[in-house]
Design an enzyme around this catalytic site. Structure first.
Site, PDB file in Angstrom:
ATOM      1  N   ASN A 126      -1.536  -4.700   4.137  1.00  0.00           N
ATOM      2  CA  ASN A 126      -1.989  -3.308   4.204  1.00  0.00           C
ATOM      3  C   ASN A 126      -2.001  -2.763   2.779  1.00  0.00           C
ATOM      4  OD1 ASN A 126      -2.295  -0.565   4.563  1.00  0.00           O
ATOM      5  ND2 ASN A 126      -0.298  -0.265   5.555  1.00  0.00           N
ATOM      6  N   LYS A 178      -3.048   0.034   1.781  1.00  0.00           N
ATOM      7  CA  LYS A 178      -2.884   1.496   1.712  1.00  0.00           C
ATOM      8  C   LYS A 178      -3.941   2.079   0.779  1.00  0.00           C
ATOM      9  CE  LYS A 178       1.899   0.832   2.947  1.00  0.00           C
ATOM     10  NZ  LYS A 178       3.278   1.314   2.940  1.00  0.00           N
ATOM     11  N   HIS A 220       0.074   4.054  11.758  1.00  0.00           N
ATOM     12  CA  HIS A 220       1.038   3.769  10.685  1.00  0.00           C
ATOM     13  C   HIS A 220       1.917   5.008  10.459  1.00  0.00           C
ATOM     14  CE1 HIS A 220       2.746   2.912   6.774  1.00  0.00           C
ATOM     15  NE2 HIS A 220       2.452   1.644   6.997  1.00  0.00           N
ATOM     16  N   GLU A 247       2.940   6.403   7.907  1.00  0.00           N
ATOM     17  CA  GLU A 247       2.466   7.345   6.877  1.00  0.00           C
ATOM     18  C   GLU A 247       1.435   8.287   7.474  1.00  0.00           C
ATOM     19  OE1 GLU A 247       1.498   4.354   3.985  1.00  0.00           O
ATOM     20  OE2 GLU A 247       3.626   3.998   3.638  1.00  0.00           O
ATOM     21  N   GLU A 284       7.810  -1.210  12.288  1.00  0.00           N
ATOM     22  CA  GLU A 284       8.064  -0.877  10.884  1.00  0.00           C
ATOM     23  C   GLU A 284       9.055   0.288  10.808  1.00  0.00           C
ATOM     24  OE1 GLU A 284       4.558  -2.183   8.212  1.00  0.00           O
ATOM     25  OE2 GLU A 284       4.079  -0.220   9.024  1.00  0.00           O
ATOM     26  N   GLY A 330       8.463   0.400   1.732  1.00  0.00           N
ATOM     27  CA  GLY A 330       8.363   0.700   0.303  1.00  0.00           C
ATOM     28  C   GLY A 330       9.697   0.968  -0.365  1.00  0.00           C
ATOM     29  N   SER A 350       9.076  -3.657   3.542  1.00  0.00           N
ATOM     30  CA  SER A 350       9.688  -4.391   2.427  1.00  0.00           C
ATOM     31  C   SER A 350       9.746  -5.900   2.654  1.00  0.00           C
ATOM     32  CB  SER A 350      11.074  -3.830   2.095  1.00  0.00           C
ATOM     33  OG  SER A 350      10.963  -2.498   1.621  1.00  0.00           O
ATOM     34  N   GLY A 385       3.242  -3.408  -0.174  1.00  0.00           N
ATOM     35  CA  GLY A 385       3.218  -3.652  -1.613  1.00  0.00           C
ATOM     36  C   GLY A 385       2.996  -5.111  -2.000  1.00  0.00           C
TER      37      GLY A 385
HETATM   38  P1  PGA Z   1       5.860  -2.276   2.325  1.00  0.00           P
HETATM   39  O1  PGA Z   1       4.894  -1.517   3.373  1.00  0.00           O
HETATM   40  O2  PGA Z   1       5.698  -3.754   2.587  1.00  0.00           O
HETATM   41  O3  PGA Z   1       5.345  -1.867   0.971  1.00  0.00           O
HETATM   42  O4  PGA Z   1       7.242  -1.809   2.608  1.00  0.00           O
HETATM   43  C1  PGA Z   1       4.721  -1.992   4.681  1.00  0.00           C
HETATM   44  C2  PGA Z   1       3.791  -1.091   5.441  1.00  0.00           C
HETATM   45  O5  PGA Z   1       3.877   0.137   5.294  1.00  0.00           O
HETATM   46  O6  PGA Z   1       2.931  -1.578   6.209  1.00  0.00           O
END
Ligand code: PGA
Length: 249
Positions: A10, A12, A93, A95, A163, A169, A208, A230
């Site tokens: 992803n 983002k 998601h 976010e 998640e 993150g 993460s 990330g």
């Molecule tokens: P992250 O994000 O691997 O950067 O923690 C995962 C996600 O939000 O899908």
């Protein structure tokens, strides 16, 4: 049941035409590790170019509107994503649940739109840190599943991504025991919602995931893949996660 693992990236609101250069090595890793499914979900504007640059790699999107068309300025429908070449759509998601105030009902409608248009819907769920500290993590996720999961879906159409919001993150991850507990609870809930089809729905862990923890997380029972933020932005980080998944497949 052992399901084929899916490692989905992803991006983002990151990436550029130049960043699509990462996809060649990711596609090669996907080809080398054919026991695992691999996908990248870049921003909308890069989907068509990503498909054109690596036709053999599965490309997805990060959201879609619940309607197929209409007066929704600035929104993108699953029909449009299909035309652009997207084969999967992430919906709900955390976010978007936080920033765009998306409700379970909206996430449910978006997942239905993706499935109606022949895409795999990746429905995201997960608790906040306060909810986990209060001992409510499983109940919160069960409630999100109740509200968000299309009832007629099967494992060819639907993926769930667990998640934990506090792990996204941050470099923090739940313990293996907590991941196992949650994924088992999600499996039980999927079977209660979908019947036997619930046994075939892949449950990804996200938050993460990095090259150094992917193997441990992906070996947990009922962890059928990873949703990676990330660490999906570069082949250098994402390829070892694909390889870790293949080692657990
Ligand atoms: P992250 O994000 O691997 O950067 O923690 C995962 C996600 O939000 O899908």
């Amino acid at each position: 049941m052992v399901l084929r693992k899916l490692v989905a990236g992803n991006w983002k609101m990151n990436g550029s035409l130049a960043a699509l250069g990462e996809l060649a090595a990711i596609r090669e890793a996907a080809d080398r590790n054919a026991s695992v499914d691999v996908a990248i979900c870049p921003p909308f504007t890069l989907i068509a170019a990503a498909v054109a640059s690596q036709p053999g790699l599965t490309i997805g999107a990060q959201d879609c509107h619940a309607d197929d068309k209409g007066a929704h300025t600035g929104c993108i429908s699953a029909v449009m994503l299909r035309e652009a070449g997207a084969k999967m759509v992430i919906v709900g998601h955390s976010e978007r649940r936080a920033d765009q105030h998306e409700t379970d009902a909206e996430v449910h409608a978006k997942a239905e739109a993706a499935i109606r248009n022949g895409q795999i819907a990746i429905v995201c769920v997960g608790e906040t840190e306060a909810e986990r500290d209060a001992g409510r993590a499983v109940a919160i996720v069960e409630g999100q599943l109740d509200g968000s999961i299309p009832r007629a879906a099967d494992g060819a159409q639907l993926v769930v991504a667990y998640e934990p919001v506090w792990a996204i993150g941050t470099g923090r991850t739940p313990s293996v025991a907590d991941v196992a507990e949650m994924h088992a609870a999600i499996r039980t809930k999927l079977v209660s919602l979908l019947g036997s089809a619930g046994t075939g729905v892949r449950i990804l862990y996200g938050g993460s995931v990095k090259p150094d923890n992917a193997r441990e997380l992906l070996s947990v029972a009922d962890v059928d893949g990873a949703l990676v933020g990330g660490a999906s932005l570069t082949a250098a980080q994402f390829v070892p996660i694909i390889e870790g998944a293949a080692a657990c497949a």
